[in-house]
Design a protein around this motif. Structure first.
Motif, PDB file in Angstrom:
ATOM      1  N   SER A  96       3.459  -3.677   0.493  1.00  7.45           N
ATOM      2  CA  SER A  96       3.902  -2.298   0.280  1.00  7.45           C
ATOM      3  C   SER A  96       3.734  -1.892  -1.170  1.00  7.45           C
ATOM      4  N   LEU A 106      12.463  -3.534   0.051  1.00  8.23           N
ATOM      5  CA  LEU A 106      11.439  -2.764   0.742  1.00  8.23           C
ATOM      6  C   LEU A 106      11.783  -1.276   0.777  1.00  8.23           C
ATOM      7  N   TYR A 124       9.597   2.001  -0.458  1.00  2.74           N
ATOM      8  CA  TYR A 124       9.355   3.182   0.374  1.00  2.74           C
ATOM      9  C   TYR A 124       9.818   4.462  -0.324  1.00  2.74           C
ATOM     10  N   TRP A 151       7.200   5.333  -2.705  1.00  2.00           N
ATOM     11  CA  TRP A 151       6.070   5.964  -2.016  1.00  2.00           C
ATOM     12  C   TRP A 151       6.310   7.459  -1.880  1.00  2.00           C
TER      13      TRP A 151
END
Length: 113
Positions: A24, A80, A84, A87
């Protein structure tokens, strides 16, 4: 990414969320690079008035990043959710610059590609 983590840190890390977080993060690196190129273009071409507006929009984007980071903190393990949220932050910043480019093309300032 699993193989890299396994070779560098062993089986315990390879069986954790580390490979998924690393994958990721690689996507995030691409988004950060794209954002950097696009923002450099915008800051080189934009008027001071537009840049002042962008500062306020970036404040809102930063606040939304903090909110998303808090909301996504429990997604997966190993951070994680933070990746995100990053992102989403980069995507919003990229969309802001793309809006600027579209606006300048509509006004005839930038050539059509």
């Amino acid at each position: 990414c699993y193989s890299v983590v396994f070779i560098l840190n062993g089986r315990e890390w390879a069986m954790s969320a580390a490979p998924r977080v690393m994958q990721s993060y690689c996507v995030l690196l691409f988004l950060m690079a794209l954002n950097g190129i696009l923002e450099a273009f915008m800051y080189a071409c934009a008027t001071p008035r537009w840049l002042q507006r962008c500062q306020w929009v970036n404040v809102a984007i930063s606040l939304s990043f903090v909110l998303l980071a808090v909301l996504l903190k429990d997604v997966g393990e190993g951070g994680l959710g933070l990746v995100y949220a990053s992102w989403a932050n980069m995507a919003m910043r990229i969309l802001l610059v793309l809006f600027y480019v579209a606006m300048m093309r509509h006004r005839g300032v930038l050539p059509a590609w």
